[in-house]
Design an enzyme around this catalytic site. Structure first.
Site, PDB file in Angstrom:
ATOM      1  N   ARG A  18      45.779  27.236  44.219  1.00 25.76           N
ATOM      2  CA  ARG A  18      45.945  28.522  44.893  1.00 25.76           C
ATOM      3  C   ARG A  18      46.052  28.325  46.399  1.00 25.76           C
ATOM      4  NH1 ARG A  18      41.562  32.925  43.387  1.00 25.76           N
ATOM      5  NH2 ARG A  18      41.921  31.865  41.401  1.00 25.76           N
ATOM      6  N   SER A 106      45.653  35.790  41.325  1.00 24.78           N
ATOM      7  CA  SER A 106      44.422  36.387  40.823  1.00 24.78           C
ATOM      8  C   SER A 106      44.022  37.605  41.650  1.00 24.78           C
ATOM      9  CB  SER A 106      43.311  35.327  40.787  1.00 24.78           C
ATOM     10  OG  SER A 106      42.175  35.801  40.113  1.00 24.78           O
ATOM     11  N   HIS A 107      42.798  37.604  42.188  1.00 23.67           N
ATOM     12  CA  HIS A 107      42.287  38.751  42.942  1.00 23.67           C
ATOM     13  C   HIS A 107      42.467  38.586  44.441  1.00 23.67           C
ATOM     14  CE1 HIS A 107      39.104  35.734  42.680  1.00 23.67           C
ATOM     15  NE2 HIS A 107      38.692  36.178  43.850  1.00 23.67           N
ATOM     16  N   LYS A 116      47.283  29.071  37.137  1.00 26.48           N
ATOM     17  CA  LYS A 116      46.195  28.778  36.215  1.00 26.48           C
ATOM     18  C   LYS A 116      46.805  28.088  35.001  1.00 26.48           C
ATOM     19  CE  LYS A 116      43.276  32.698  37.586  1.00 26.48           C
ATOM     20  NZ  LYS A 116      42.626  33.965  37.161  1.00 26.48           N
ATOM     21  N   ASP A 240      41.500  43.432  37.953  1.00 30.05           N
ATOM     22  CA  ASP A 240      41.907  42.680  39.141  1.00 30.05           C
ATOM     23  C   ASP A 240      43.401  42.375  39.080  1.00 30.05           C
ATOM     24  OD1 ASP A 240      41.933  40.642  37.213  1.00 30.05           O
ATOM     25  OD2 ASP A 240      41.154  39.136  38.594  1.00 30.05           O
ATOM     26  N   ASP A 242      45.291  39.953  38.202  1.00 32.19           N
ATOM     27  CA  ASP A 242      45.945  39.329  37.043  1.00 32.19           C
ATOM     28  C   ASP A 242      45.295  39.705  35.717  1.00 32.19           C
ATOM     29  OD1 ASP A 242      43.645  37.728  37.559  1.00 32.19           O
ATOM     30  OD2 ASP A 242      44.580  35.976  36.667  1.00 32.19           O
ATOM     31  N   ASP A 244      42.235  39.519  34.340  1.00 33.40           N
ATOM     32  CA  ASP A 244      41.197  38.802  33.583  1.00 33.40           C
ATOM     33  C   ASP A 244      39.786  39.197  34.012  1.00 33.40           C
ATOM     34  OD1 ASP A 244      41.062  37.465  36.017  1.00 33.40           O
ATOM     35  OD2 ASP A 244      41.640  35.504  35.223  1.00 33.40           O
ATOM     36  N   ARG A 245      39.665  40.141  34.974  1.00 26.93           N
ATOM     37  CA  ARG A 245      38.337  40.593  35.409  1.00 26.93           C
ATOM     38  C   ARG A 245      38.283  42.116  35.370  1.00 26.93           C
ATOM     39  NH1 ARG A 245      36.104  38.406  40.642  1.00 26.93           N
ATOM     40  NH2 ARG A 245      37.891  39.462  41.557  1.00 26.93           N
ATOM     41  N   HIS A 327      34.512  38.538  34.773  1.00 27.31           N
ATOM     42  CA  HIS A 327      35.125  37.799  33.658  1.00 27.31           C
ATOM     43  C   HIS A 327      34.216  37.978  32.441  1.00 27.31           C
ATOM     44  CE1 HIS A 327      38.149  35.424  35.905  1.00 27.31           C
ATOM     45  NE2 HIS A 327      37.264  35.366  36.871  1.00 27.31           N
TER      46      HIS A 327
END
Length: 461
Positions: A18, A106-107, A116, A240, A242, A244-245, A327
């Site tokens: 990232r 992601s976030h 990822k 978030d 992407d 996943d949270r 998560h």
């Protein structure tokens, strides 16, 4: 022999790759990653990789270059297009590909992006990511001509997510997609669920115009809280960047933090599966671990990190796991990876089957006084040395009360406090807990004292 590729050292992280687009992360990095990951897959006898990308403006270009690199090693790519990270995980599991890569920041803010990865059914992380850098520098790449196949699995994925909603009634729920990669999938999912649904920011927009897509920061939940109260919803959920949270608010607009969400899920799980193993990260409240044990479950504390927890779930054959960062991982009835849309469905189903409201369920949870995750920004290269300095100082005087499982978690007569370096951001993460206001003040003062001793100005806590 072709020249190797040097990644910026700051982008090869513990759980993913990232960086800042155009500065530390470029299209050339995506190409080199494709060549290197593809070669690693080939070394392990594999030949297929699934690729998905999030809604950031830079993601299509990065995805194209990644795929170019993969196919140049003889890898056959299944391109599943734009979607949330859990859809990539789902594709890798159900299509049986040898690996998968998600292009996502992601976030993080919109000018970040990254990757990822999974290999087989396992996350690709830690030393394996560092090895990517070494192999790229050595230009140790296979050569071949792979193919690209476009496949839309979104309908199949949505059907699988909704499958575990079993309640006979629906609720009134506010959903905030945060303009992230899960937004449009979220909108399609809600059409298949009973009840009434209020949608916010359900269009994918990589500039994130409404708010930053991180539901663990309360200011990013204000729009959701306002909608829940204005529309008289039973609860609200947010995702978030992407997908996943998860973030959750009750019918009064009060936030349920990650360990509270996990406690609600654990209650339902242990009732059905006595003795179930529930894993939580070191940032979680003592209250969670004590409640899981009281219910007859097996509580396990783990270092923070979605890849670490997924690996721990496999090792312990755990039914449920979660992190303070939102998560949530289901081994019970699902695949063991973090999927915020699936977590939302399971949570809403629990409330719909209960004779209690989300607010009443929240009020019924055991309570302690604690801070949310407090983040203190520090230079990237200083974050781990600072934690190490404070750890060594503590171990020299109070070894018995110091856990070094992940950073430092310290028991005191008043409660406990945590200090750890984030693996995804240039911050130190702090959390404090006590049973009284006075005790919490003393715990926070102790942390502030240690930070000052290491030359840091403590944050407001």
């Amino acid at each position: 022999m072709s020249a190797g590729h040097q990644f910026n050292a700051t982008i090869l992280r513990e759980y993913d790759i990232r960086g800042i687009v155009g500065e530390t992360l470029t299209a050339a990095d995506a190409l080199a990653l494709g060549r290197t990951f593809g070669s690693t897959i080939r070394d392990n006898g594999g030949s297929t990789v699934a690729v998905c990308f999030d809604g950031r403006l830079s993601s299509p270009e990065l995805s194209d270059n990644l795929i170019k690199g993969l196919t140049s090693t003889g890898i056959d790519v299944t391109r599943i297009g734009l979607g949330p990270t859990p859809m990539l995980y789902y594709a890798a599991r159900t299509l049986g590909t040898d690996g998968g890569i998600m292009v996502t920041g992601s976030h993080n803010p919109s000018h970040f992006n990254g990757f990822k990865m999974v290999m087989g059914k396992a996350p690709f992380w830690g030393d394996a990511i560092q090895a990517i850098g070494q192999r790229a520098a050595a230009a140790d790449w296979h050569a071949g001509e792979g193919t690209v196949t476009d496949l839309d699995i979104s309908d199949e994925y949505i059907n699988r997510v909704r499958q575990d909603y079993r309640a006979e009634r629906g609720l009134k729920v506010a959903w905030d997609g945060g303009n992230g990669a899960a937004a449009e999938i979220m909108a399609r999912l809600t059409k298949m669920l009973p009840g009434e649904h209020v949608l916010l920011n359900e269009v994918v927009d990589g500039t994130f115009p409404a708010h930053h897509p991180d539901p663990t920061v309360e200011e990013n939940l204000v729009q959701l809280q306002d909608a829940v109260k204005a529309e008289n919803c039973d609860l609200g959920v947010a995702f978030d960047g992407d997908g996943d949270r998860i973030g959750v608010v009750d019918g009064q607009g009060r936030v349920l933090w990650g360990d509270q969400i996990l406690t609600v899920l654990a209650r339902d799980l242990i009732e059905r599966v006595p003795g179930a193993t529930v894993i939580a990260d070191v940032k979680a409240s003592d209250v969670l671990f004590e409640e899981v044990a009281r219910l007859g479950g097996n509580p396990v504390m783990s270092p923070t990190g979605h890849s670490i927890i997924k690996s721990k779930m496999v090792e312990l054959d755990a039914e449920l796991a979660g992190e303070m960062s939102g998560h949530i991982f289901f081994g019970d009835g699902y695949y063991g990876y973090d999927d915020a849309l699936y977590a939302a469905v399971r949570l809403i189903d629990i409330v719909a089957r209960s004779d209690m409201t989300m607010s009443a369920i929240r009020d019924s949870l055991p309570s302690a006084l604690n801070t949310p995750e407090i983040r203190l920004e520090v230079p990237e290269e200083n974050k781990f040395p600072l934690v190490e300095e404070i750890r060594e100082r503590l171990l020299s005087t109070d070894r018995d009360n110091v856990s070094t499982l992940d950073g430092i978690r310290v028991k005191t007569p008043d409660g406990w406090w945590l200090l750890r370096a984030s693996n995804t951001q240039n911050v130190l993460v702090i959390r404090c807990e006590s049973s009284t206001e006075e005790g919490l003040d003393r715990v926070k003062a102790t942390v502030s004292g240690h930070l000052r001793e290491s030359g840091l100005e403590p944050p407001v806590m």
